[in-house]
Write a protein that holds these residues in place. Structure first.
Motif, short mmCIF file in Angstrom:
data_model
loop_
_atom_site.label_atom_id
_atom_site.label_comp_id
_atom_site.label_asym_id
_atom_site.label_seq_id
_atom_site.Cartn_x
_atom_site.Cartn_y
_atom_site.Cartn_z
N LEU A 450 0.65 -1.19 -0.01
CA LEU A 450 0.06 0.04 -0.10
C LEU A 450 0.93 1.47 0.20
O LEU A 450 0.49 2.18 -0.83
CB LEU A 450 -0.94 -0.17 1.25
N LEU A 451 1.98 1.08 0.69
CA LEU A 451 2.87 2.30 0.84
C LEU A 451 3.69 2.61 -0.43
O LEU A 451 3.59 3.76 -0.98
CB LEU A 451 3.89 2.12 2.04
N VAL A 452 3.87 1.50 -1.10
CA VAL A 452 4.54 1.80 -2.23
C VAL A 452 3.62 2.32 -3.48
O VAL A 452 4.06 3.08 -4.43
CB VAL A 452 5.29 0.20 -2.97
N GLY A 453 2.48 1.69 -3.50
CA GLY A 453 1.43 2.20 -4.46
C GLY A 453 1.03 3.73 -3.99
O GLY A 453 1.08 4.44 -5.30
N LYS A 454 1.18 4.22 -2.86
CA LYS A 454 1.01 5.68 -2.72
C LYS A 454 2.13 6.30 -3.18
O LYS A 454 1.88 7.62 -3.84
CB LYS A 454 0.71 5.84 -1.13
N PHE A 455 3.27 6.11 -2.97
CA PHE A 455 4.45 6.46 -3.59
C PHE A 455 4.53 6.76 -4.85
O PHE A 455 4.86 7.54 -5.57
CB PHE A 455 5.86 5.74 -2.90
N ALA A 456 4.25 5.61 -5.70
CA ALA A 456 4.06 5.62 -7.01
C ALA A 456 3.10 6.34 -7.68
O ALA A 456 3.41 7.14 -8.61
CB ALA A 456 3.68 4.02 -7.39
N MET A 457 1.89 6.41 -6.86
CA MET A 457 0.89 7.55 -7.40
C MET A 457 1.29 8.89 -7.14
O MET A 457 1.35 9.99 -8.16
CB MET A 457 -0.25 7.40 -6.54
N ALA A 458 2.14 9.10 -6.11
CA ALA A 458 2.60 10.58 -5.95
C ALA A 458 3.72 10.68 -7.08
O ALA A 458 3.71 12.07 -7.66
CB ALA A 458 3.29 10.63 -4.72
N GLY A 459 4.61 9.83 -7.31
CA GLY A 459 5.64 10.18 -8.33
C GLY A 459 4.91 10.30 -9.86
O GLY A 459 5.22 11.17 -10.57
N ALA A 460 3.69 9.71 -10.00
CA ALA A 460 3.01 10.00 -11.22
C ALA A 460 2.49 11.07 -11.33
O ALA A 460 2.38 11.73 -12.44
CB ALA A 460 1.93 8.56 -11.42
N ILE A 461 2.02 11.81 -10.26
CA ILE A 461 1.32 12.94 -10.30
C ILE A 461 2.46 14.08 -10.68
O ILE A 461 2.11 15.01 -11.53
CB ILE A 461 0.71 13.26 -8.84
N VAL A 462 3.56 14.05 -10.09
CA VAL A 462 4.41 14.98 -10.46
C VAL A 462 5.09 14.87 -11.82
O VAL A 462 5.02 15.90 -12.56
CB VAL A 462 5.97 14.66 -9.45
N LEU A 463 5.28 13.64 -12.49
CA LEU A 463 5.47 13.59 -13.57
C LEU A 463 4.54 14.00 -14.72
O LEU A 463 4.88 14.42 -15.65
CB LEU A 463 5.69 11.94 -13.85
N ALA A 464 3.11 13.65 -14.59
CA ALA A 464 2.16 14.00 -15.34
C ALA A 464 1.86 15.53 -15.27
O ALA A 464 1.69 16.39 -16.20
CB ALA A 464 0.82 13.34 -15.05
N GLY A 465 2.34 16.45 -14.15
CA GLY A 465 2.00 17.54 -14.15
C GLY A 465 3.22 18.40 -14.99
O GLY A 465 3.02 19.20 -15.33
N TRP A 466 4.38 17.79 -14.79
CA TRP A 466 5.50 18.42 -15.51
C TRP A 466 5.32 18.18 -16.96
O TRP A 466 5.29 19.32 -17.57
CB TRP A 466 6.68 17.69 -15.06
N LEU A 467 4.66 17.27 -17.28
CA LEU A 467 4.40 16.91 -18.96
C LEU A 467 3.18 17.83 -19.15
O LEU A 467 3.03 18.19 -20.35
CB LEU A 467 4.29 15.25 -19.05
N GLY A 468 2.17 17.88 -18.31
CA GLY A 468 1.22 18.74 -18.60
C GLY A 468 1.54 20.38 -18.82
O GLY A 468 0.71 20.94 -19.55
N LEU A 469 2.57 20.62 -18.40
CA LEU A 469 3.20 22.01 -18.58
C LEU A 469 3.39 22.19 -20.16
O LEU A 469 3.70 23.44 -20.72
CB LEU A 469 4.27 22.57 -17.57
N ASN A 470 3.85 21.19 -20.73
CA ASN A 470 4.37 21.23 -22.08
C ASN A 470 3.50 20.16 -22.84
O ASN A 470 4.35 19.07 -23.29
CB ASN A 470 5.91 20.86 -22.26
N PRO A 471 2.36 20.22 -22.92
CA PRO A 471 1.59 19.07 -23.67
C PRO A 471 1.81 18.80 -24.93
O PRO A 471 2.21 20.05 -25.83
CB PRO A 471 0.21 19.28 -23.30
N PRO A 472 1.74 17.95 -25.77
CA PRO A 472 1.96 17.42 -27.43
C PRO A 472 0.91 17.99 -28.04
O PRO A 472 0.85 17.90 -29.34
CB PRO A 472 2.37 16.03 -27.34
N GLY A 473 -0.28 18.58 -27.40
CA GLY A 473 -1.39 18.95 -28.23
C GLY A 473 -2.55 19.24 -27.38
O GLY A 473 -2.37 19.50 -25.99
#
Length: 601
Positions: A450-473
């Motif tokens: 459960l702890l690993v899952g929450k860390f993975a989700m947090a990491g995905a949020i950061v990555l998606a946010g960074w990519l969302g600042l420069n979206p491909p379309g």
């Protein structure tokens, strides 16, 4: 009450509701976190699935794309809705019968291979992260306008809200939050559509208003819109297709099978107690989805008509579109235009120095339109309108009450956040359950998983946010890329896993890798390697859309064909699956009864 204050109150109240539900329904076990304990009612699950399904692309971007593309934009309606029917009829009951709550887990067990499961995790992560980028793009659009902040700040705020209720609530919190978000988003979508349909056509139902006559005339809305856009050099609204009929067909197929391969939707069918409930919840989800999807074409057409009528007053009076007095004076533009200009999503450039707004297709091949524009002293189209603002700006363009505008703000944010949460949960379960526990640490405790899952989700949020600042379309265009990746990788292997008892692990792995490689190669050629601008290599493949005119957003269907061909070719020259696996496939195809959802293994 002032619009900005009212917007803060409505959006803030919706945030408080979502976070409150997440705290009330917070996950206490891996079963709660991944599948809400497997006890969600079919109607509740149907509503949550609809919210999960109707993302920022559906709410914010789809009608905007239809407004821009006209008839050709219908491929999004056909593709996404048709794909959901495939998912509900062909895949969901069988996957629920199998009893595993993630797609990689099904693939790993069905193809008796941790390698197959790991490849599926990689495919899932690439598709889901690309999808989340589209949601973050939508969050930025909604927040930047309605909270009076920059696009970047809007994305950061969205990341924080999703983190609060997705990481702590898990699937249990997300499910009940999504029910609330569905109510908010469907109200925000349909109420303005009803107002605008009444204003333009006198029809209460937008679906009927789309084909009705304009108030006080004997001319239909679509006929008048066709006349307006063609007179201004744009393609006829009711007949235009994106690129070619082949591309439109392939694009639709890609969206359909991509839908059926999306893990964040599939996982919802494991939250109900029985196989029959999976079918019922799929049916209810289609009902809830249809409310928005049948309204979208009317919203698109009416928004386009209102936009043109705003900047060219001759449209409502049947006057000369090219007369000087027909073009709106910039200093007299309505307040909504100045508000959207601050976001950078609406831009005006006075090319001929007359202080008026000219909006037409200056790239048209119509000599008549170009001649009229030149005679009128027009030096080019002066208004740039981002497709993603059409729905969000629609109530403002139509001069609806402030409370309706505030409600649309809350709905747009709800649509983006609901799907983002579902995607992040799929990413979390893929990393923690299917990768870390299944491959690297099989003896890991539920608490640590459960702890690993929450860390993975947090990491995905950061990555998606960074990519969302420069979206491909645009939001919907980016989402279409995610559907293409799911179509070329996960859909074929799930189909073969259910309906081909002879398909072996070597074929499945080779097919997924081939489909992924071909699709990413074509997409990255157009959009840049991992969507990083400046790394495009489109000249290397012979120019844009060089494969029979097929666009990168539509290429997933081609990748799926490659996947199937490679999988069956490899299967023919390698060993058959074990006998017990073949019997398992036969058993799964009889959707009677159901194993309990396996939350621990």
């Amino acid at each position: 009450m002032e619009l900005q204050t009212l917007t803060y109150l409505v959006v803030g109240a919706s945030f408080a509701l979502y976070i409150g539900i997440a705290i009330w329904a917070r996950a206490g076990s891996t079963s709660d976190f991944y599948v809400a304990g497997g006890g969600v009612h079919p109607v509740t699950n149907g509503m949550a699935t609809a919210a999960d399904w109707m993302s920022a692309a559906s709410f914010i971007s789809m009608a905007g794309l239809i407004a821009n593309m006209g008839y050709g934009g219908g491929l999004f309606l056909m593709g996404w809705t048709g794909g959901y029917v495939i998912l509900a009829m062909w895949l969901a009951p069988y996957l629920r019968k199998f009893g595993k709550f993630t797609v990689p887990q099904f693939i790993g067990d069905r193809f008796y291979s941790k390698s197959a499961s790991t490849v599926a995790v990689v495919c899932l992560l690439i598709a889901s992260i690309t999808y989340v980028i589209g949601q973050m793009t939508g969050v930025g659009v909604a927040f930047s306008r309605f909270l009076g902040v920059s696009n970047e700040t809007g994305i950061y705020l969205g990341m924080g809200i999703v983190f609060a209720y997705a990481v702590f609530g898990g699937m249990k919190g997300i499910t009940y939050t999504q029910v609330a978000q569905y109510i908010v988003l469907i109200s925000a979508y349909t109420i303005p559509a009803v107002f605008i349909s009444l204003n333009l056509t006198g029809n209460f139902l937008p679906q009927l208003g789309l084909g009705a006559n304009l108030v006080g005339t004997d001319v239909s809305l679509l006929d008048r819109l066709n006349q307006v856009v063609t007179d201004l050099g744009f393609a006829e609204y009711t007949t235009s297709v994106p690129g070619s009929k082949l591309n439109m067909f392939v694009y639709t197929v890609s969206l359909m099978i991509g839908t059926a391969g999306l893990p964040h939707v599939i996982i919802r069918f494991f939250t109900v107690p029985k196989v029959a409930d999976a079918r019922y919840s799929a049916g209810w989800a289609l009902v809830f989805i249809a409310i928005l999807y049948t309204t979208a074409p009317a919203v698109a057409a009416m928004a386009k008509y209102n936009l043109h009528a705003t900047v060219n007053t001759a449209i409502t009076t049947n006057g000369d579109l090219y007369a000087e007095e027909s073009s709106l004076k910039y200093d007299e533009r309505p307040d909504w235009m100045s508000r959207w200009e601050k976001t950078g999503l609406l831009k005006w450039e006075d090319k001929n120095g007359d202080g008026r707004i000219q909006y037409y297709n200056d790239k048209t091949k119509s000599a008549d339109v170009l001649a009229k524009a030149e005679q009128a002293g027009w030096k080019g189209s002066e208004l740039t309108v981002n497709a993603d603002i059409m729905v969000m700006a629609n109530p403002e363009i139509a001069l609806l009450p402030n409370w309706v505008i505030a409600l649309v703000a809350a709905g747009g944010v709800a649509a983006a956040l609901s799907t983002a949460a579902g995607l992040l949960l799929a990413i979390s379960s893929a990393v923690s359950h299917d990768l870390v526990k299944n491959v690297f640490a099989p003896n890991m405790s539920d608490k640590n998983e459960l702890l690993v899952g929450k860390f993975a989700m947090a990491g995905a949020i950061v990555l998606a946010g960074w990519l969302g600042l420069n979206p491909p379309g645009f939001a919907a265009g980016t989402v279409a890329l995610a559907f293409g990746i799911a179509a070329s990788t996960l859909f074929p292997v799930i189909m073969m896993g259910i309906f081909s008892k002879k398909m072996n692990k070597e074929g499945a792995i080779a097919g997924m890798l081939a489909g992924l490689a071909v699709t990413l190669f074509y997409v990255f050629a157009h959009k840049g390697i991992f969507f990083i601008k400046g790394t495009e290599f489109v000249d290397l493949i012979g120019g844009p859309n060089s494969f029979f005119g097929i666009t990168p957003e539509a290429f997933g269907a081609i990748g799926a064909v490659v996947n199937f061909i490679v999988a069956f070719a490899v299967d023919k020259v390698t060993k058959e699956p074990p006998e017990h696996i073949q019997h398992l496939v036969e058993e799964v195809r009889i959707p009677r009864g159901a194993k309990a959802v396996d939350g621990a293994h």
